[in-house]
Design an enzyme around this catalytic site. Structure first.
Site, mmCIF file in Angstrom:
data_model
loop_
_atom_site.group_PDB
_atom_site.id
_atom_site.type_symbol
_atom_site.label_atom_id
_atom_site.label_comp_id
_atom_site.label_asym_id
_atom_site.label_seq_id
_atom_site.Cartn_x
_atom_site.Cartn_y
_atom_site.Cartn_z
ATOM 1 N N HIS A 173 -11.636 74.953 -27.922
ATOM 2 C CA HIS A 173 -13.018 75.201 -28.372
ATOM 3 C C HIS A 173 -13.509 74.087 -29.301
ATOM 4 C CE1 HIS A 173 -12.290 79.392 -27.005
ATOM 5 N NE2 HIS A 173 -11.105 79.189 -27.544
ATOM 6 N N SER A 221 -27.175 48.152 -30.703
ATOM 7 C CA SER A 221 -28.520 48.706 -30.619
ATOM 8 C C SER A 221 -29.528 47.595 -30.831
ATOM 9 C CB SER A 221 -28.694 49.780 -31.692
ATOM 10 O OG SER A 221 -30.075 49.941 -32.001
ATOM 11 N N LYS A 262 -25.089 49.392 -35.419
ATOM 12 C CA LYS A 262 -24.531 50.253 -34.386
ATOM 13 C C LYS A 262 -23.527 49.563 -33.480
ATOM 14 C CE LYS A 262 -26.356 53.782 -32.808
ATOM 15 N NZ LYS A 262 -25.795 55.079 -32.610
ATOM 16 N N GLU A 313 -19.271 56.371 -22.187
ATOM 17 C CA GLU A 313 -20.412 57.207 -21.795
ATOM 18 C C GLU A 313 -20.703 57.078 -20.305
ATOM 19 O OE1 GLU A 313 -23.608 57.386 -25.225
ATOM 20 O OE2 GLU A 313 -22.623 55.454 -25.183
#
Ligand code: ARG
Length: 458
Positions: A156, A277, A283, A290
């Protein structure tokens, strides 16, 4: 040049041609179309359709065409043919004249395209399996580099019990071994030869189909001509195996993303597989991971697309089946990219061992070990569970770990606790007690790493 001009008074409308033509994407089958044509030329020669001289000329021209196409993998801009079969036939006729027109004797584009696509799919499956092996190798190497690294295991997404990072690696190795096996199973049903099925009823020439199939590396000929030209279950099954592989990569991607976030801080990705970024100078984003997650969507999409195309089609061939190629090509291309990127991510992954270990030790993840300890002292497990739950609550209220509770405070909830408890609820002891096949004990994991490596065959 269309392959079917005789019956028609006019040529095709430009828009219909845009809808109907497939050359722009099925040019990818060119080499396999030639391979199939070489097999077919030999087969009709054996059936008495071509003389030895004619066969020699045709094979020579097919060989030349193959070399030309190998040198020029992109579709030549001026080509206006309907599909790859028309393209190859036109080029052949340009080379050998009227003899080129004999090659299609007894053959249909229906059995031809089914054959081409099986040849293509077979080769791609073999490539994906090779790429999966490299992913497994990378995971095993990461596990070996991080043999001692203790890691929080989650259920979980809440800290549950500590595991070795190598155990996490091996979980993905297992998934990928099954992906490999599923592709292997699919391959067995891909590797059957429909050539000789003709348009639908079987060819009228005395072709030795077993010899033809064998010559093209197939295990056997298809058994029914209607089925041979019209089913694409071999593509669907391959895409199903690819989809599962994609879904596994997606889960791996997600784990990497979470563990690499600043909140977790377990992993850091190499600059080579990260991007920045355009706005925020600080960043560094895990785009590679991803996209492992993101690309799986289009692979599953290809599977659903083809299932939908085939559903409800009457026997035998229908032009709808031309829609099999783009989803298959797209899914294979993107799965391949992802599989090849995985080793790039893992081989350069920086693991922050102390952060992992601290997280593994926190979150009361030794509560099960304390309950097991009490079971050893004769407390029934359900009662031990209750007692430890209360101990956790009071430790939380004090803001300390279970092992930091003074013995007396612990005894308030767990009366059977003795001084020997300290050695039983440490991270190391929790791990060491899980020395059973398939579990995270250091010896079990070490054996599992060795076994996984030997299954890899190196
Ligand atoms: N381009 C077609 C396909 O991909 C080849 C088969 C065409 N057959 C036909 N009868 N028109 O399915």
């Amino acid at each position: 040049m269309a392959l079917w001009g005789g019956r028609f008074e006019s040529g095709p409308d430009a828009l219909f041609k845009a809808l109907n033509d497939s050359l722009r994407f099925d040019y990818r089958l060119a080499l396999h179309d030639i391979e199939g044509s070489v097999g077919w030329a030999k087969a009709i020669h054996r059936a008495g359709v071509l003389t030895a001289g004619e066969l020699g000329t045709l094979l020579g021209a097919l060989g030349d065409l193959k070399a030309e196409i190998a040198k020029q993998p992109e579709l030549p801009a001026a080509s206006n043919d309907e599909d790859i079969h028309s393209y190859v036939e036109r080029r052949l006729i340009e080379k050998v004249g009227v003899l080129g027109k004999k090659l299609h004797t007894g053959r249909s584009r229906n059995d031809q395209v089914a054959t081409d696509l099986r040849l293509w799919t077979r080769a791609e499956i073999d490539e994906r399996r090779g790429e999966l092996r490299e992913c497994r190798r990378s995971l095993i190497e990461l596990g070996r580099r991080e043999k001692e690294t203790v890691f929080p295991g989650y259920t979980h997404l809440q800290r549950a019990q500590p595991v070795l990072l190598a155990h996490w690696c091996l979980a993905y190795v297992e998934m990928m071994e099954r992906d490999d096996a599923r592709l292997g199973d699919a391959r067995a049903r891909v590797n059957v030869c429909p050539l000789g099925s003709g348009a639908l009823a079987g060819t009228a020439y005395p072709i030795d189909r077993a010899l033809l199939a064998d010559g093209l590396g197939f295990d056997s000929p298809t058994r029914n001509s209607l089925d041979g030209v019209s089913d694409r279950d071999f593509v669907i099954e391959t895409l199903a195996a690819c989809s599962l592989a994609g879904v596994h990569l997606s889960r791996l991607g997600e784990d990497l993303i979470i563990y690499g976030s600043q909140e977790f801080g377990f992993f850091e990705f190499d600059d080579k597989v990260s991007s920045g970024s355009s706005l925020m100078p600080q960043k560094k984003n895990p785009d590679a991971a991803e996209l492992l997650r993101g690309k799986s969507g289009r692979v599953v999409g290809a599977l659903v697309s083809l299932l939908t195309t085939v559903k409800g089609l009457p026997l035998a061939y229908n032009k709808d089946l031309q829609e099999d190629k783009e989803p298959l090509f797209d899914a294979m291309d993107h799965l391949s990219l992802c599989l090849r990127v995985v080793p790039k991510i893992l081989d350069t992954l920086k693991v922050r061992r102390e952060v992992c270990e601290r997280a593994a030790a926190g979150g009361y993840s030794n509560a099960t070990d304390l309950a097991d300890y009490l079971v050893g002292k004769g407390v029934p497990f359900r009662e031990a569970h209750e007692q430890v739950g209360r101990a956790v609550r009071s430790a939380m209220a004090k803001g300390v770990a279970l092992e930091s509770l003074p013995l007396d405070a612990l005894r308030e909830h767990c009366p059977r606790v003795d001084a020997d408890v300290t050695g039983r609820i440490s991270l190391e002891s929790g791990m060491a007690r899980r020395e059973i096949a398939g579990a995270t004990g250091p010896n079990s994991v070490s054996v599992a790493l060795d076994e996984a490596r030997s299954r890899l065959g190196r």
